[in-house]
Scaffold this motif. Structure first.
Motif, PDB file in Angstrom:
ATOM      1  N   ASP A  46      -1.678   0.891 -11.338  1.00  0.00           N
ATOM      2  CA  ASP A  46      -3.075   0.734 -11.718  1.00  0.00           C
ATOM      3  C   ASP A  46      -3.527  -0.726 -11.630  1.00  0.00           C
ATOM      4  O   ASP A  46      -4.704  -1.009 -11.383  1.00  0.00           O
ATOM      5  CB  ASP A  46      -3.298   1.245 -13.150  1.00  0.00           C
ATOM      6  CG  ASP A  46      -3.148   2.751 -13.267  1.00  0.00           C
ATOM      7  OD1 ASP A  46      -3.202   3.443 -12.227  1.00  0.00           O
ATOM      8  OD2 ASP A  46      -2.964   3.241 -14.401  1.00  0.00           O
ATOM      9  N   ALA A  47      -2.592  -1.658 -11.858  1.00  0.00           N
ATOM     10  CA  ALA A  47      -2.942  -3.083 -11.875  1.00  0.00           C
ATOM     11  C   ALA A  47      -3.092  -3.655 -10.473  1.00  0.00           C
ATOM     12  O   ALA A  47      -3.884  -4.586 -10.258  1.00  0.00           O
ATOM     13  CB  ALA A  47      -1.877  -3.868 -12.640  1.00  0.00           C
ATOM     14  N   VAL A  48      -2.328  -3.132  -9.510  1.00  0.00           N
ATOM     15  CA  VAL A  48      -2.340  -3.682  -8.148  1.00  0.00           C
ATOM     16  C   VAL A  48      -3.433  -2.991  -7.337  1.00  0.00           C
ATOM     17  O   VAL A  48      -3.544  -1.767  -7.325  1.00  0.00           O
ATOM     18  CB  VAL A  48      -0.969  -3.502  -7.478  1.00  0.00           C
ATOM     19  CG1 VAL A  48      -0.990  -4.064  -6.058  1.00  0.00           C
ATOM     20  CG2 VAL A  48       0.123  -4.184  -8.302  1.00  0.00           C
ATOM     21  N   SER A  49      -4.239  -3.800  -6.667  1.00  0.00           N
ATOM     22  CA  SER A  49      -5.376  -3.268  -5.902  1.00  0.00           C
ATOM     23  C   SER A  49      -5.577  -4.088  -4.638  1.00  0.00           C
ATOM     24  O   SER A  49      -4.799  -5.008  -4.344  1.00  0.00           O
ATOM     25  CB  SER A  49      -6.645  -3.316  -6.755  1.00  0.00           C
ATOM     26  OG  SER A  49      -7.087  -4.658  -6.910  1.00  0.00           O
ATOM     27  N   ALA A  50      -6.644  -3.793  -3.936  1.00  0.00           N
ATOM     28  CA  ALA A  50      -6.971  -4.540  -2.721  1.00  0.00           C
ATOM     29  C   ALA A  50      -7.265  -6.008  -3.023  1.00  0.00           C
ATOM     30  O   ALA A  50      -7.200  -6.858  -2.128  1.00  0.00           O
ATOM     31  CB  ALA A  50      -8.161  -3.897  -2.022  1.00  0.00           C
ATOM     32  N   ARG A  51      -7.604  -6.316  -4.283  1.00  0.00           N
ATOM     33  CA  ARG A  51      -7.896  -7.704  -4.662  1.00  0.00           C
ATOM     34  C   ARG A  51      -6.640  -8.469  -5.061  1.00  0.00           C
ATOM     35  O   ARG A  51      -6.700  -9.686  -5.260  1.00  0.00           O
ATOM     36  CB  ARG A  51      -8.906  -7.724  -5.808  1.00  0.00           C
ATOM     37  CG  ARG A  51     -10.252  -7.116  -5.434  1.00  0.00           C
ATOM     38  CD  ARG A  51     -11.265  -7.266  -6.546  1.00  0.00           C
ATOM     39  NE  ARG A  51     -11.555  -8.660  -6.826  1.00  0.00           N
ATOM     40  CZ  ARG A  51     -12.534  -9.067  -7.651  1.00  0.00           C
ATOM     41  NH1 ARG A  51     -13.308  -8.177  -8.242  1.00  0.00           N
ATOM     42  NH2 ARG A  51     -12.742 -10.343  -7.866  1.00  0.00           N
ATOM     43  N   THR A  52      -5.517  -7.781  -5.170  1.00  0.00           N
ATOM     44  CA  THR A  52      -4.280  -8.446  -5.574  1.00  0.00           C
ATOM     45  C   THR A  52      -3.775  -9.343  -4.451  1.00  0.00           C
ATOM     46  O   THR A  52      -3.521  -8.890  -3.343  1.00  0.00           O
ATOM     47  CB  THR A  52      -3.195  -7.422  -5.926  1.00  0.00           C
ATOM     48  OG1 THR A  52      -3.673  -6.572  -6.977  1.00  0.00           O
ATOM     49  CG2 THR A  52      -1.919  -8.117  -6.376  1.00  0.00           C
TER      50      THR A  52
END
Length: 403
Positions: free
Chosen positions: A169-175
């Motif tokens: 949930d914490a890792v996304s395309a903005r990571t």
């Protein structure tokens, strides 16, 4: 009328939890507690530094280097002797094949390596850095310095293992960066192979970099440390960071390193050269000598600390605390609710006066909004001589449970 001081210092202080309501900075809790220990004569089990010197060959090599004129600027990447020793160490323990001229960078401690890596790999306010919380206190400040957003994955007492779904949930395309501290400070936990595999998978899925903080790599009990960089598919996007301070009881020397693919190390070097440029000339060959010590020496290091961990843990349990048994590092975390404590920050200050032992509240390692979740947790350090720990345990036995 003088100008207002510009720059990122407010972001850094705020990220580190050091910015007061009036806009001024205050000392870290570690400085506060160490000063309190000095003032009261309390045994300082707060800050994580040993009270014994490291191996004789390491100290003697430094003295010899000083005596023979190794006192000027070393090369910006670090002296060849140490870079070669780091490469040999990574091969010997982890099966990683490094070119010491392209894959290794010596830094002024691991914290500089972390700073240079984040500044090199993060582009700005649209980027996010994922960390596990509680976290080494420099992380939030360094992410703020890089102008990025900190995103956290919680670790909960007593096992302090992250929920894989929370990580997803914490890792996304903005990571931009997944920052992994394993073995973990302040909790003493070691992450599972499944968790590390998921970190690598997520980094590929979202095209993120991995930065690992492995300064406690040789302070693991019963099992051998397994770095993420040695996992399938991880090397090409991972910067691995460690140092000689914890392994060789030379925390004041500040000799660390970053290893990884040549393009990543070049990027980190481009930043690092404008931080300290270089340093620690006579200490670099000394740490190289330490890295060449025998397998038996490295095994005895963790065995000795495990005995101290157990000594401290028995005393903490006898004093009434709920104890999380660490799998690695100097540190043991306890829940003080078992002795009626709900405010560990206040209790740690009182404990210095009442029984003469200092610990650090885990609120020092989390964001302000996360402090209620760790309000009763305290970290104690076992990296002291056995007689000191025995005296500390005796003092802790004087604790009186609260209603």
């Amino acid at each position: 009328m003088p100008r207002t001081i510009p720059g990122p210092w407010r972001r850094v202080a705020d990220g580190a939890g050091l910015l007061s309501a009036d806009g001024t900075t205050r000392p870290t809790i570690f400085a506060d507690m160490s000063a309190l220990a000095a003032r009261t004569g309390a045994i300082n089990l707060g800050q994580g530094f040993p009270d014994e010197d490291g191996p004789a060959v390491v100290l003697d090599t430094a003295r010899d280097a000083i005596a023979h004129g190794v006192n000027q600027y070393p090369p910006g990447r670090g002296v060849a002797e140490l870079r070669e020793a780091i490469a040999a160490h990574q091969q010997r323990f982890y099966g990683l094949h490094l070119d010491p001229d392209r894959h290794v960078l010596v830094t002024a401690g691991a914290t500089e390596a972390l700073a240079a890596s984040l500044l090199a790999l993060v582009d700005g306010p649209d980027d996010e850095v994922v960390v596990f919380e509680p976290y080494y206190d420099a992380y939030a400040a360094l992410v703020a310095l890089a102008g990025a957003r900190l995103v956290t994955v919680p670790l909960r007492f007593p096992d302090f293992q992250p929920d894989p779904q929370a990580l997803r949930d914490a890792v996304s395309a903005r990571t931009r960066v997944i920052l992994v501290n394993d073995p973990h400070n302040p909790t003493g936990s070691v992450f599972s192979e499944e968790l590390r595999t998921e970190v690598v998978r997520l980094a590929h899925e979202h095209d993120a970099w991995i930065v690992t903080d492995e300064v406690y790599e040789h302070l693991v009990f019963q099992v051998r440390h397994e770095p993420i960089a040695a996992m399938p598919g991880a090397w090409e996007r991972t910067v691995s960071i460690s140092s000689g301070g914890k392994t060789f009881s030379t925390t004041g020397w500040k000799v660390g390193w970053a290893t990884g693919p040549a393009d990543l190390i070049e990027a980190v070097l481009a930043v690092k050269q404008y931080l300290t440029y270089t340093g620690g000339a006579p200490f670099q060959p000394a740490i190289a000598a330490g890295l060449a010590l025998t397998d038996d020496w490295f095994a005895s290091l963790s065995d000795t600390l495990r005995v101290k961990r157990d000594l401290l843990g028995r005393g903490l349990r006898a004093a009434g605390f709920d104890v999380s048994v660490p799998a690695a590092t100097y540190f043991t975390v306890v829940d003080a609710r078992a002795v009626g404590v709900v405010d560990a920050d206040r209790f740690c200050r009182e404990m210095a006066e009442s029984v003469g032992v200092v610990g650090v509240p885990l609120t020092a390692f989390v964001r302000p909004e996360e402090r209620p979740a760790v309000a009763s947790l305290i970290r104690f350090a076992a990296c002291k001589r056995a007689p000191v720990l025995e005296e500390a345990v005796g003092r802790l036995s004087q604790l009186q449970p609260r209603d």
